[in-house]
Design a protein around this motif. Structure first.
Motif, mmCIF file in Angstrom:
data_model
loop_
_atom_site.group_PDB
_atom_site.id
_atom_site.type_symbol
_atom_site.label_atom_id
_atom_site.label_comp_id
_atom_site.label_asym_id
_atom_site.label_seq_id
_atom_site.Cartn_x
_atom_site.Cartn_y
_atom_site.Cartn_z
ATOM 1 N N ARG A 10 -4.410 5.352 1.665
ATOM 2 C CA ARG A 10 -5.098 4.131 2.102
ATOM 3 C C ARG A 10 -4.109 3.143 2.692
ATOM 4 O O ARG A 10 -4.392 2.464 3.685
ATOM 5 C CB ARG A 10 -5.843 3.512 0.913
ATOM 6 N N GLN A 11 -2.929 3.080 2.074
ATOM 7 C CA GLN A 11 -1.902 2.187 2.605
ATOM 8 C C GLN A 11 -1.435 2.644 3.984
ATOM 9 O O GLN A 11 -1.239 1.819 4.897
ATOM 10 C CB GLN A 11 -0.711 2.147 1.639
ATOM 11 N N ASP B 61 -3.741 -7.216 -2.880
ATOM 12 C CA ASP B 61 -3.246 -5.919 -3.349
ATOM 13 C C ASP B 61 -2.087 -6.081 -4.327
ATOM 14 O O ASP B 61 -1.880 -5.233 -5.199
ATOM 15 C CB ASP B 61 -2.794 -5.066 -2.158
ATOM 16 N N GLU C 249 -4.291 8.728 -3.155
ATOM 17 C CA GLU C 249 -5.314 7.983 -2.418
ATOM 18 C C GLU C 249 -4.817 6.602 -2.034
ATOM 19 O O GLU C 249 -5.075 6.120 -0.923
ATOM 20 C CB GLU C 249 -6.573 7.870 -3.286
ATOM 21 N N SER C 250 -4.080 5.956 -2.969
ATOM 22 C CA SER C 250 -3.566 4.626 -2.657
ATOM 23 C C SER C 250 -2.557 4.671 -1.517
ATOM 24 O O SER C 250 -2.584 3.826 -0.605
ATOM 25 C CB SER C 250 -2.916 4.027 -3.913
#
Length: 493
Positions: A283-284, A342, A279-280
């Motif tokens: 998202r990135q 972040d 997911e990260s």
């Protein structure tokens, strides 16, 4: 060798084997010690019984020749007088140690017959000097503190050896004192063989020396097999993780064994971590794509204007170029701040008055479409002044874009927290969209132009900053009819 003992299975097997080995040695030593003590005490009890039996016969007045001493091989007996002279001994006794005298045969004297099997008295009951022997016995009785015929309750034990009929054996000797009538104070030494104790201890030791290695081998083998079976899922997890790393496919998951142990929990936790990582990364990727898309518009517009201006200076739109440059600068600043957040940038712990910060920031704003009402109370918080000022600016900008005629900013203390509220009288935010508006590059009004609506980063930045400061940012209906954003921060201590 290093590789072998570097595995968990080998270490577990070695550790279990060592623990069991230490336990077996300790238990074996305790068993041998207890067995030896028990058998030695048993031999001592047997020797004491024999000594008491002989002492009882002496106390009853039986002469040395009538003692009927037991066979020397089973229980050698030695009777000594007050001067440690042998007055009686078992037949066949050739050598003895562990008693008060190493003599094995009575010697002629006032207290023993030449053969050692008489009473030590002449035919008339008197010694060579008439009544002198009786007088000596009476003196001995007085010195011992016991009456003739008394047997001492104090028993002493010693270990020694004896040779009977050519056979040498170790014995446990018991010593019992007795005042024999007409003989004075005597000491009876009776022995019980320790061969049973030595044989039992030796047999047990041999059994342990044979059995312990076999038992350790069984423990090692079972531990190796059990550990191998337990570690098999871990090896599966490792292989899958290696495959995921090689393929860079974060959609794959490690196998979860059908158990409820630590390995199964490890596999589930690994899959949760992989899901969060996927997911990260996604998202990135979306962030990079959206950022590229947002940057493309002002850059393209600015380039077009500059190219037209270069070819036709009279057609150059300076105001539009400046506006695009400002928008590009603001977007770059937002992206840089998000990158720092972040990366885990800490806000610091500087103390500041939230009301004073709001008052100063609002006084520097120019060109607002709607006037801002203020209701400020003193509330001291800790954090980054620049980041909190950015949150305030983003919230006020959002309210200015949606308000119809009123924007309000308030600071108050509620339930031990400082609350900064920014409200407007616009259309508000639908209940189903109140979480989505804090996502990056999200604009609810798709028909609104980018110039009016911004890039959709302001509220995302505001919520990230709030979380970094240990607070929250929420939205609800405003009493004036629009949206009310509330930033809650812990008070400085």
């Amino acid at each position: 060798m290093r590789r072998l003992f570097g595995s968990v299975r080998a270490q577990a097997t070695l550790g279990a084997t060592l623990v069991v080995a230490v336990a077996l040695v300790a238990a074996g030593t305790a068993v041998l010690l207890a067995l030896r003590i028990s058998l030695t005490e048993q031999a001592g009890t047997q020797a004491e019984s024999t000594a008491n039996r002989v002492a009882s016969r002496l106390a009853s007045g039986v002469g040395y020749g009538g003692l009927d001493l037991p066979d020397g091989e089973d229980s050698p007996v030695q009777v000594l007088d007050a001067e440690d002279r042998v007055v009686a001994a078992s037949e066949g006794l050739e050598r003895i140690s562990g008693t008060a005298s190493d003599q094995v045969r009575p010697k002629p004297g006032p207290s023993a017959s030449p053969t050692g099997d008489g009473d030590g008295d002449s035919g008339d009951g008197n010694g060579p000097d008439g009544n002198d022997q009786d007088d000596d016995a009476d003196d001995a009785d007085d010195e011992s503190g016991r009456d003739p015929g008394d047997i001492s309750e104090d028993v002493a034990y010693t270990d020694g050896s004896a040779t009977v009929n050519g056979d040498s054996t170790e014995y446990r000797f018991a010593r019992v004192g007795v005042d024999a009538p007409g003989k004075g104070e005597l000491r009876v030494y009776a022995g019980a063989p320790l061969s049973a104790e030595r044989s039992a201890v030796g047999t047990t030791t041999t059994a342990m020396l044979i059995g312990f290695p076999l038992l350790l081998g069984v423990v090692s083998g079972v531990t190796w097999l059990v550990t191998r079976r337990a570690m098999r899922p871990v090896e599966g997890i490792r292989r899958e993780m290696a495959a995921i790393t090689a393929s860079e496919d974060l959609r794959r998951r490690v196998p979860v064994p059908g158990t409820h142990d630590e390995v199964a929990r490890l596999a589930r936790t690994t899959n949760v971590t992989l899901a969060a990582l996927e997911e990260s990364v996604e998202r990135q990727r979306r962030f990079v794509a959206d950022a590229s898309h947002e940057l493309r518009s002002p850059i393209a517009s600015l380039r077009t204007q500059l190219e037209v201006g270069a070819a036709h200076p009279e057609l150059l739109d300076l105001e539009g170029a400046v506006a695009d440059t400002v928008r590009l600068q603001a977007l770059a600043a937002d992206l840089l701040l998000l990158a720092r957040l972040d990366a885990g940038e800490r806000p610091g712990d500087a103390r500041l008055d939230l009301a004073a910060l709001v008052r100063e920031e609002l006084s520097q704003r120019v060109g607002d479409r709607v006037p801002v009402d203020q209701e400020l109370a003193h509330a001291e918080v800790a954090g980054s002044r620049g980041q909190l000022a950015r949150v305030l600016g983003n919230l006020v900008d959002n309210a200015q874009r949606h308000a119809e005629g009123a924007v309000s900013v308030s600071v108050r203390v509620r339930d031990g927290e400082a609350v900064l509220a920014v409200g407007d009288d616009g259309s508000g935010v639908p209940a189903g969209e109140r979480d989505r508006i804090f996502e990056r590059f999200v604009r609810l009004d798709d028909a609104r132009s980018r110039d009016d609506g911004g890039a959709g980063l302001g509220l995302a930045i505001a919520r990230d900053v709030a979380r970094r400061h240990g607070g929250t940012l929420t939205v609800r209906d405003c009493p004036a009819g629009g949206a009310l954003f509330e930033l809650s921060l812990p008070l400085a201590v």
